[in-house]
Design a protein around this motif. Structure first.
Motif, mmCIF file in Angstrom:
data_model
loop_
_atom_site.group_PDB
_atom_site.id
_atom_site.type_symbol
_atom_site.label_atom_id
_atom_site.label_comp_id
_atom_site.label_asym_id
_atom_site.label_seq_id
_atom_site.Cartn_x
_atom_site.Cartn_y
_atom_site.Cartn_z
ATOM 1 N N PHE A 5 0.831 -1.206 0.000
ATOM 2 C CA PHE A 5 0.000 0.000 0.000
ATOM 3 C C PHE A 5 0.867 1.258 0.000
ATOM 4 C CE2 PHE A 5 -2.142 3.389 2.401
ATOM 5 C CZ PHE A 5 -3.275 3.572 1.622
ATOM 6 N N ASP A 6 1.891 1.273 0.834
ATOM 7 C CA ASP A 6 2.741 2.461 0.956
ATOM 8 C C ASP A 6 3.547 2.744 -0.305
ATOM 9 O OD1 ASP A 6 1.888 2.973 3.513
ATOM 10 O OD2 ASP A 6 3.593 2.000 4.495
ATOM 11 N N ASN A 7 3.645 1.770 -1.187
ATOM 12 C CA ASN A 7 4.481 1.934 -2.375
ATOM 13 C C ASN A 7 3.695 1.823 -3.684
ATOM 14 O OD1 ASN A 7 7.460 2.084 -1.373
ATOM 15 N ND2 ASN A 7 6.520 0.468 -0.142
ATOM 16 N N LEU A 8 2.406 2.074 -3.615
ATOM 17 C CA LEU A 8 1.594 2.116 -4.826
ATOM 18 C C LEU A 8 2.046 3.274 -5.722
ATOM 19 C CD1 LEU A 8 -1.923 1.429 -3.302
ATOM 20 C CD2 LEU A 8 -0.807 0.035 -5.061
ATOM 21 N N GLY A 9 1.945 3.093 -7.019
ATOM 22 C CA GLY A 9 2.368 4.120 -7.965
ATOM 23 C C GLY A 9 1.516 5.374 -7.890
ATOM 24 N N GLU A 10 2.096 6.481 -8.320
ATOM 25 C CA GLU A 10 1.425 7.779 -8.241
ATOM 26 C C GLU A 10 0.150 7.849 -9.077
ATOM 27 O OE1 GLU A 10 4.186 10.788 -9.306
ATOM 28 O OE2 GLU A 10 5.443 10.533 -7.517
ATOM 29 N N LYS A 11 0.047 7.008 -10.102
ATOM 30 C CA LYS A 11 -1.114 7.088 -10.997
ATOM 31 C C LYS A 11 -2.223 6.118 -10.611
ATOM 32 C CE LYS A 11 1.539 8.726 -14.995
ATOM 33 N NZ LYS A 11 1.898 8.492 -16.424
ATOM 34 N N THR A 12 -2.065 5.416 -9.509
ATOM 35 C CA THR A 12 -3.128 4.519 -9.067
ATOM 36 C C THR A 12 -4.275 5.335 -8.469
ATOM 37 O OG1 THR A 12 -2.010 4.247 -6.926
ATOM 38 C CG2 THR A 12 -1.579 2.579 -8.620
ATOM 39 N N PRO A 13 -5.486 4.780 -8.463
ATOM 40 C CA PRO A 13 -6.650 5.544 -7.981
ATOM 41 C C PRO A 13 -6.478 6.119 -6.579
ATOM 42 C CG PRO A 13 -7.388 3.596 -9.148
ATOM 43 C CD PRO A 13 -5.897 3.475 -9.048
ATOM 44 N N ILE A 14 -6.014 5.328 -5.624
ATOM 45 C CA ILE A 14 -5.914 5.840 -4.258
ATOM 46 C C ILE A 14 -4.822 6.893 -4.144
ATOM 47 C CG2 ILE A 14 -4.367 3.986 -3.521
ATOM 48 C CD1 ILE A 14 -7.003 5.893 -1.413
ATOM 49 N N SER A 15 -3.733 6.742 -4.876
ATOM 50 C CA SER A 15 -2.668 7.748 -4.829
ATOM 51 C C SER A 15 -3.163 9.068 -5.407
ATOM 52 C CB SER A 15 -1.436 7.261 -5.607
ATOM 53 O OG SER A 15 -0.867 6.127 -4.975
ATOM 54 N N ARG A 16 -3.929 8.986 -6.480
ATOM 55 C CA ARG A 16 -4.475 10.201 -7.092
ATOM 56 C C ARG A 16 -5.454 10.892 -6.138
ATOM 57 N NH1 ARG A 16 -3.831 14.762 -9.074
ATOM 58 N NH2 ARG A 16 -5.487 15.562 -10.428
ATOM 59 N N ILE A 17 -6.285 10.119 -5.464
ATOM 60 C CA ILE A 17 -7.230 10.688 -4.507
ATOM 61 C C ILE A 17 -6.489 11.376 -3.364
ATOM 62 C CG2 ILE A 17 -8.945 10.082 -2.742
ATOM 63 C CD1 ILE A 17 -9.983 7.947 -4.685
ATOM 64 N N ARG A 18 -5.425 10.755 -2.884
ATOM 65 C CA ARG A 18 -4.640 11.361 -1.797
ATOM 66 C C ARG A 18 -3.980 12.658 -2.275
ATOM 67 N NH1 ARG A 18 -0.961 6.730 0.807
ATOM 68 N NH2 ARG A 18 -0.598 8.381 2.346
ATOM 69 N N GLN A 19 -3.525 12.664 -3.530
ATOM 70 C CA GLN A 19 -2.925 13.872 -4.077
ATOM 71 C C GLN A 19 -3.949 15.001 -4.137
ATOM 72 O OE1 GLN A 19 -1.414 12.602 -7.883
ATOM 73 N NE2 GLN A 19 0.084 11.213 -6.958
ATOM 74 N N ILE A 20 -5.157 14.672 -4.540
ATOM 75 C CA ILE A 20 -6.217 15.678 -4.623
ATOM 76 C C ILE A 20 -6.510 16.244 -3.234
ATOM 77 C CG2 ILE A 20 -8.696 15.993 -5.037
ATOM 78 C CD1 ILE A 20 -8.404 14.023 -7.385
ATOM 79 N N ARG A 21 -6.621 15.373 -2.246
ATOM 80 C CA ARG A 21 -6.928 15.822 -0.891
ATOM 81 C C ARG A 21 -5.845 16.740 -0.328
ATOM 82 N NH1 ARG A 21 -8.901 9.811 0.982
ATOM 83 N NH2 ARG A 21 -11.068 10.006 0.302
ATOM 84 N N ASN A 22 -4.618 16.517 -0.742
ATOM 85 C CA ASN A 22 -3.502 17.296 -0.205
ATOM 86 C C ASN A 22 -3.125 18.491 -1.070
ATOM 87 O OD1 ASN A 22 -2.655 15.814 2.247
ATOM 88 N ND2 ASN A 22 -2.276 14.144 0.825
ATOM 89 N N ASP A 23 -3.773 18.636 -2.200
ATOM 90 C CA ASP A 23 -3.404 19.723 -3.106
ATOM 91 C C ASP A 23 -3.730 21.085 -2.483
ATOM 92 O OD1 ASP A 23 -2.420 20.941 -5.322
ATOM 93 O OD2 ASP A 23 -3.765 19.972 -6.748
ATOM 94 N N ASP A 24 -2.850 22.034 -2.688
ATOM 95 C CA ASP A 24 -3.010 23.390 -2.165
ATOM 96 C C ASP A 24 -3.660 24.255 -3.237
ATOM 97 O OD1 ASP A 24 -2.858 25.901 -1.064
ATOM 98 O OD2 ASP A 24 -0.733 25.752 -0.512
ATOM 99 N N LEU A 25 -4.860 24.745 -2.955
ATOM 100 C CA LEU A 25 -5.592 25.529 -3.951
ATOM 101 C C LEU A 25 -4.873 26.833 -4.299
ATOM 102 C CD1 LEU A 25 -9.313 25.071 -2.809
ATOM 103 C CD2 LEU A 25 -8.053 23.849 -4.594
ATOM 104 N N SER A 26 -3.986 27.271 -3.411
ATOM 105 C CA SER A 26 -3.243 28.502 -3.728
ATOM 106 C C SER A 26 -2.313 28.316 -4.916
ATOM 107 C CB SER A 26 -2.446 28.963 -2.502
ATOM 108 O OG SER A 26 -1.417 28.048 -2.182
ATOM 109 N N ASN A 27 -2.049 27.074 -5.275
ATOM 110 C CA ASN A 27 -1.215 26.813 -6.448
ATOM 111 C C ASN A 27 -1.916 27.206 -7.741
ATOM 112 O OD1 ASN A 27 0.852 25.707 -4.869
ATOM 113 N ND2 ASN A 27 -0.037 23.646 -4.964
ATOM 114 N N TYR A 28 -3.233 27.411 -7.660
ATOM 115 C CA TYR A 28 -4.018 27.725 -8.852
ATOM 116 C C TYR A 28 -4.574 29.150 -8.799
ATOM 117 C CZ TYR A 28 -3.936 22.623 -8.837
ATOM 118 O OH TYR A 28 -3.531 21.318 -8.784
ATOM 119 N N LYS A 29 -3.899 30.033 -8.075
ATOM 120 C CA LYS A 29 -4.404 31.392 -7.912
ATOM 121 C C LYS A 29 -4.471 32.157 -9.234
ATOM 122 C CE LYS A 29 0.198 33.096 -6.577
ATOM 123 N NZ LYS A 29 0.973 33.783 -5.510
#
Length: 207
Positions: free
Chosen positions: A140-164
């Motif tokens: 689980f800890d080493n799943l690839g970045e493009k897997t569904p759960i990794s993508r979901i975690r990336q979305i949850r952690n994304d900083d909206l200020s990056n898209y100002k």
């Protein structure tokens, strides 16, 4: 904790005897849910976790059960990195901050299942009560970045200020974060790391 020098824990010693335990990933995840169930008393939590893990050890002694389950959670929560006792110690850059997890094994079960299937070609349903927690967590800890759960975690952690400078993209990301938000912010206790307080408080009067 995963190791090449010793097998995943499948036994526990008590009073000079060796007893078998089942730390299959689904049982551990179920135990996490038990610890976080606010409708259960501490006694009920210990009894249920003991029943989940124990295979051939039968006892009515609550202190014994609590000690065994507490030791098992210590084992389950051991990690190769970031085992800090000092709350002021910085967490690794790739770890969620503030003791808030960015995934939940139950709520994200479908995404985790799909991730294991696509990345490792492992059917987790076929591994129920078989795959040890150590193996599951390592994968689980080493799943690839493009897997569904990794993508979901990336979305949850994304900083909206990056898209100002991109209001449209900021709006899309905000919608995605709202869609994938956890039912509630999961504290570190989601992984049994707060279990010691349950057992310590109980063992004080269980003798």
């Amino acid at each position: 904790m995963f190791s090449f020098t010793k097998q995943p824990e499948q036994t526990i010693k008590l009073d000079g005897r060796v007893y078998h335990v089942n730390l299959a990933f689904n049982r551990v995840i179920t135990a996490f849910g038990v610890l976080n169930d606010e409708n259960l008393t501490n006694v009920e939590k210990i009894n249920q976790c003991f029943s989940l893990f124990s295979l051939d050890l039968h006892t009515d002694n609550l202190a014994t059960k609590g000690s065994i389950v507490s030791n098992l959670f210590d084992y389950i929560n051991a990690t190769p990195y970031g085992n800090f006792d000092d709350e002021d110690t910085p967490t690794p850059e790739n770890e969620p901050t503030g003791n808030i997890t960015d995934y939940d094994f139950e709520q994200d079960a479908a995404a985790i299942y799909a991730s294991f299937m696509t990345y490792y070609h492992i059917d987790l349903y076929a591994q129920l009560d078989k795959m040890h927690w150590d193996v599951f967590k390592a994968l689980f800890d080493n799943l690839g970045e493009k897997t569904p759960i990794s993508r979901i975690r990336q979305i949850r952690n994304d900083d909206l200020s990056n898209y100002k400078d991109d209001a449209q993209q900021a709006g899309l990301m905000a919608e995605a974060q709202m869609y994938y938000q956890l039912d509630k912010n999961k504290q570190a206790d989601s992984f049994g790391k707060g279990s010691a307080s349950i057992f310590d408080s109980l063992l004080g009067y269980a003798d």
